[in-house]
Write an enzyme that holds these catalytic residues in place. Structure first.
Site, short mmCIF file in Angstrom:
data_model
loop_
_atom_site.label_atom_id
_atom_site.label_comp_id
_atom_site.label_asym_id
_atom_site.label_seq_id
_atom_site.Cartn_x
_atom_site.Cartn_y
_atom_site.Cartn_z
N CYS A 167 47.83 -20.92 -7.58
CA CYS A 167 46.40 -20.63 -7.74
C CYS A 167 46.17 -19.17 -8.09
CB CYS A 167 45.65 -21.01 -6.46
SG CYS A 167 43.88 -20.66 -6.54
N CYS A 227 43.18 -17.52 -6.41
CA CYS A 227 43.40 -17.17 -5.00
C CYS A 227 44.28 -15.92 -4.88
CB CYS A 227 44.09 -18.29 -4.23
SG CYS A 227 43.59 -19.94 -4.65
N ASP A 228 45.35 -15.89 -5.63
CA ASP A 228 46.40 -14.91 -5.37
C ASP A 228 46.59 -13.84 -6.45
OD1 ASP A 228 46.96 -16.25 -3.00
OD2 ASP A 228 48.36 -17.62 -3.97
#
Ligand code: NDP
Length: 310
Positions: free
Chosen positions: A134, A137-138
């Site tokens: 992701c 997200c990261d």
């Protein structure tokens, strides 16, 4: 046999948010947590894009908080997997893998989706330590660094362009000589200076250093599947974007799905084709896949279940 007004299947942000809303509406929901209590977020590290956490929050901690919040209002959260459901009549008869059976007047399906991984041992080793599924997200952790994305679909193209805004260089590794992504996304990828597409390449191994519990990825070994040639790229982040599998096996032939297995819900609603069964979160969303959007549809599903019961 035990009867519940509202059975929630799944314990990611959609399931727990549905549980918070349903318990506050006095539906006394029962939640079966499923195979991965807390869902996909328990495999991520820091979450910086969920509103309300100015300092960010660890994925597992956020899921613990959501669980506690649901329990505070009386949600009955249980360990276990739903193994069978009869959607042909209400209340719906449900079997749990430990042999328990129960009747549910409404069901909220929040079973999520599972990111597909390449299946390499080294990929497993660096999960949460450089390997991610992701970028939203990261990606932030790789600001100014070199990273790679593997895949050739819309997700890979989107992740690569997202990362290109943050990172110094993005390699897009694809096993063929043509992207599967839409033309618009392909054009974006091909017209972004700091994205280099490595055509006809497969990933052999992900490499890095491990010190105790700390892992730092520093490269990937690739093979050109036309020439057999091997090469190593120096990267600090490796994003797998080869698709997701919605967790809908339980509902084949029972609930309407699209061609890739995602549950179909009615416009502006979480209602499925079976009255009384609602779907929330990634199990019905292949476009956004964010914790906050999953939580949003979880709230919608509980409100719709409450209204359905009248
Ligand atoms: P897709 O299934 O479309 O693409 C998966 C990609 O990963 C393909 O290029 C495939 O290669 C590659 N792949 C699969 N398995 C492997 C493997 N083992 N090793 C290497 N490469 C592999 O998945 P997406 O997640 O990209 O998209 C899913 C759906 O969601 C699509 O319908 C997509 O259009 C949609 N979507 C739409 C978006 C939007 O409209 N903004 C954003 C994101 C997704 P190959 O091409 O060779 O098969």
């Amino acid at each position: 046999m035990e009867t519940t007004k509202c059975l929630i299947i799944g314990s990611g942000p959609a399931g727990y948010t549905a549980a918070i809303y349903a318990s506050r509406a006095d539906l006394k929901p029962i939640v079966y947590q499923g195979m991965e209590p807390g869902g996909q977020l328990t495999t991520t590290t820091e979450i910086d894009n969920f509103p309300g956490y100015p300092e960010g929050v660890e994925g597992p901690k956020m899921m613990e908080d959501l669980q506690k919040q649901a329990e505070r209002f009386g949600a009955d959260i249980r360990w276990g997997m739903v193994s069978e459901i009869d959607t042909s009549e209400r209340p719906f008869r449900v079997k749990i893998d430990d042999g328990t059976e129960l009747l549910a007047e409404t069901v909220i399906v929040a079973t999520g989706a599972t990111a597909k991984y390449l299946g390499l041992e080294s990929e497993q080793k660096f999960k949460g330590g450089g390997v991610s599924a992701c970028a939203t997200c990261d990606g932030f952790f790789y600001k100014g660094k070199d990273v790679a994305v593997v895949g050739g679909g819309d997700t890979a193209a989107e992740e690569a362009t997202y990362l290109a805004n943050l990172c110094r260089k993005v390699y897009l590794i694809h096993r063929r000589d043509q992207l599967r992504a839409s033309k618009a996304m392909q054009n974006k990828v091909l017209n972004t200076d700091n994205i280099e597409v490595l055509w006809n390449h497969e990933v052999k191994e992900i490499v890095g250093v491990e010190q105790g519990f700390t892992k730092a990825l520093n490269g990937a070994v690739l093979v050109n599947n036309k020439t057999g040639e091997e090469k190593k790229i120096d990267i600090e982040g490796f994003f797998v974007a080869i698709g997701h599998k919605p967790n809908t096996d339980l509902f084949f032939g029972k609930l309407d799905m699209d061609e890739t297995g995602y549950l179909v819900t009615q416009p502006d609603s979480t209602a499925t084709n079976v009255p009384g069964i609602f779907a929330a979160g990634d199990v019905q969303d292949k476009h956004f896949r964010q914790a906050i959007t999953a939580a949003g549809t979880g709230a919608m599903a509980a409100i719709e279940a409450e209204r359905f019961l009248g």
